[in-house]
Design a protein around this motif. Sequence first.
Motif, PDB file in Angstrom:
ATOM      1  N   UNK A  24     -74.088  41.293 -22.176  1.00 17.80           N
ATOM      2  CA  UNK A  24     -73.985  42.057 -20.930  1.00 17.80           C
ATOM      3  C   UNK A  24     -72.740  41.636 -20.156  1.00 17.80           C
ATOM      4  N   UNK A  25     -72.471  40.326 -20.163  1.00 19.57           N
ATOM      5  CA  UNK A  25     -71.300  39.816 -19.452  1.00 19.57           C
ATOM      6  C   UNK A  25     -70.010  40.323 -20.110  1.00 19.57           C
ATOM      7  N   UNK A  26     -69.974  40.294 -21.442  1.00 22.42           N
ATOM      8  CA  UNK A  26     -68.785  40.770 -22.160  1.00 22.42           C
ATOM      9  C   UNK A  26     -68.559  42.259 -21.888  1.00 22.42           C
ATOM     10  N   UNK A  27     -69.626  43.008 -21.846  1.00 19.55           N
ATOM     11  CA  UNK A  27     -69.542  44.436 -21.547  1.00 19.55           C
ATOM     12  C   UNK A  27     -68.947  44.638 -20.146  1.00 19.55           C
ATOM     13  N   UNK A  28     -69.440  43.879 -19.180  1.00 19.29           N
ATOM     14  CA  UNK A  28     -68.924  43.966 -17.816  1.00 19.29           C
ATOM     15  C   UNK A  28     -67.451  43.610 -17.744  1.00 19.29           C
ATOM     16  N   UNK A  29     -67.063  42.544 -18.465  1.00 17.78           N
ATOM     17  CA  UNK A  29     -65.657  42.127 -18.441  1.00 17.78           C
ATOM     18  C   UNK A  29     -64.762  43.192 -19.078  1.00 17.78           C
ATOM     19  N   UNK A  30     -65.263  43.851 -20.137  1.00 15.83           N
ATOM     20  CA  UNK A  30     -64.476  44.913 -20.784  1.00 15.83           C
ATOM     21  C   UNK A  30     -64.249  46.069 -19.810  1.00 15.83           C
ATOM     22  N   UNK A  31     -65.287  46.433 -19.064  1.00 15.99           N
ATOM     23  CA  UNK A  31     -65.146  47.518 -18.080  1.00 15.99           C
ATOM     24  C   UNK A  31     -64.135  47.109 -17.003  1.00 15.99           C
ATOM     25  N   UNK A  32     -64.256  45.854 -16.543  1.00 14.92           N
ATOM     26  CA  UNK A  32     -63.342  45.388 -15.493  1.00 14.92           C
ATOM     27  C   UNK A  32     -61.898  45.362 -15.992  1.00 14.92           C
TER      28      UNK A  32
ATOM     29  N   UNK B  90     -65.833  49.653 -11.374  1.00 16.33           N
ATOM     30  CA  UNK B  90     -65.630  48.286 -10.885  1.00 16.33           C
ATOM     31  C   UNK B  90     -66.967  47.699 -10.419  1.00 16.33           C
ATOM     32  N   UNK B  91     -67.760  48.499  -9.706  1.00 16.12           N
ATOM     33  CA  UNK B  91     -69.076  48.030  -9.243  1.00 16.12           C
ATOM     34  C   UNK B  91     -69.986  47.702 -10.414  1.00 16.12           C
ATOM     35  N   UNK B  92     -69.991  48.560 -11.425  1.00 13.62           N
ATOM     36  CA  UNK B  92     -70.820  48.318 -12.611  1.00 13.62           C
ATOM     37  C   UNK B  92     -70.333  47.058 -13.343  1.00 13.62           C
ATOM     38  N   UNK B  93     -69.035  46.935 -13.501  1.00 12.08           N
ATOM     39  CA  UNK B  93     -68.477  45.778 -14.219  1.00 12.08           C
ATOM     40  C   UNK B  93     -68.820  44.459 -13.540  1.00 12.08           C
ATOM     41  N   UNK B  94     -68.578  44.381 -12.233  1.00 16.49           N
ATOM     42  CA  UNK B  94     -68.874  43.132 -11.523  1.00 16.49           C
ATOM     43  C   UNK B  94     -70.378  42.848 -11.509  1.00 16.49           C
ATOM     44  N   UNK B  95     -71.208  43.888 -11.336  1.00 16.20           N
ATOM     45  CA  UNK B  95     -72.647  43.615 -11.279  1.00 16.20           C
ATOM     46  C   UNK B  95     -73.180  43.219 -12.658  1.00 16.20           C
ATOM     47  N   UNK B  96     -72.590  43.750 -13.732  1.00 15.12           N
ATOM     48  CA  UNK B  96     -72.992  43.301 -15.082  1.00 15.12           C
ATOM     49  C   UNK B  96     -72.750  41.799 -15.241  1.00 15.12           C
ATOM     50  N   UNK B  97     -71.563  41.365 -14.851  1.00 17.79           N
ATOM     51  CA  UNK B  97     -71.225  39.951 -15.005  1.00 17.79           C
ATOM     52  C   UNK B  97     -72.148  39.094 -14.130  1.00 17.79           C
ATOM     53  N   UNK B  98     -72.314  39.514 -12.869  1.00 18.40           N
ATOM     54  CA  UNK B  98     -73.134  38.715 -11.952  1.00 18.40           C
ATOM     55  C   UNK B  98     -74.593  38.670 -12.412  1.00 18.40           C
TER      56      UNK B  98
END
Lengths: 59, 254
Positions: A24-32, B90-98
């Motif tokens: 999930x974290x890797x997915x989020x970082x890819x989006x960012x 950006x909101x989805x990406x940061x909330x995924x990581x958090x």
Amino acid sequence: MSSADINVKVGVNTSSSLLQTAAAMAFGLAILFAVGFAPMSAAHNAAHDTRHTLAFPCH
Amino acid sequence: MLFSRIVYASLLVGLLSALVLSAVQQWQVAPIIFAAEAYEGAEYTPTLAAEEADGHSHEHGHHDHSHGEEWAPADGAERLFYSLMSNLFAGIGFSLVLMAIMSQLQLRGMINLTPAKGILWGFAGFVAVFAAPAIGLPPEIPGIEAPPVEYRQIWWLLTVALTGAGIAVLIFASIRYKVAGLALMLLPHIIGAPMISGAEFKHPDPVVVAELTSLHHEFITISAVANLLFWLVIGLASSWAVSRWIVKHDVVET
């Protein structure tokens, strides 16, 4: 009783949870990366105002 | 499944945080960006960039600016649409990581999330992702002179990673190691952000430079407010989603 106690009792698989949260974290970082860092001009122009607002290094 | 619950929750948390961010952005931040762009010279506005592609020959200014002749959304509705979508991602990406970090710690019993703690998590996110890098690289308006973007991106990433790690050490490590957390947070500032020597704005007219400088100061303040609100919503909504659904569900299910 904390959630950790419950997990111990019911045996939540910690290595699987680690893998899933890491994914999930890797997915989020890819989006960012796509929103904030991708160097392609079209990506930069589409996300331009967002990059400035979030103070990602831009231009 | 833990992964899919985090992803589903991130859609909701991302949407909520993007709504707040977009409201402040469109109401306060974007007008400053547009005002600064107006001083940049006509050739840099996205709509005229499209006209250039029609074959007008054309001189580029002194900027090492990447707008060029590539696609860009037209000013107005199209640009707004892309900004809103970018805010959402950006909101989805940061909330995924958090939420990935929160879920893992909550599962291990290292944290017990409450709404108040969620707000603290959001504030930590604001410090790590906005405030700490902004010390060395203040939020920029279009037209500002800056070192090559790659150098700034590397320093930004380093600062966000070390500040995040430093906050984690400060909060979770035993008292003897807390000083290491402070050291991690200070390190990127000791290394120092990439800087330019010389003026921030190269516009020949001193009146315009004064106006741009004032716009820039205004921009730093309002983008700090926008980012703080954005992160508080992410922290609060993420803590709610993790404690009420993502992890709780896992315990019941297993």
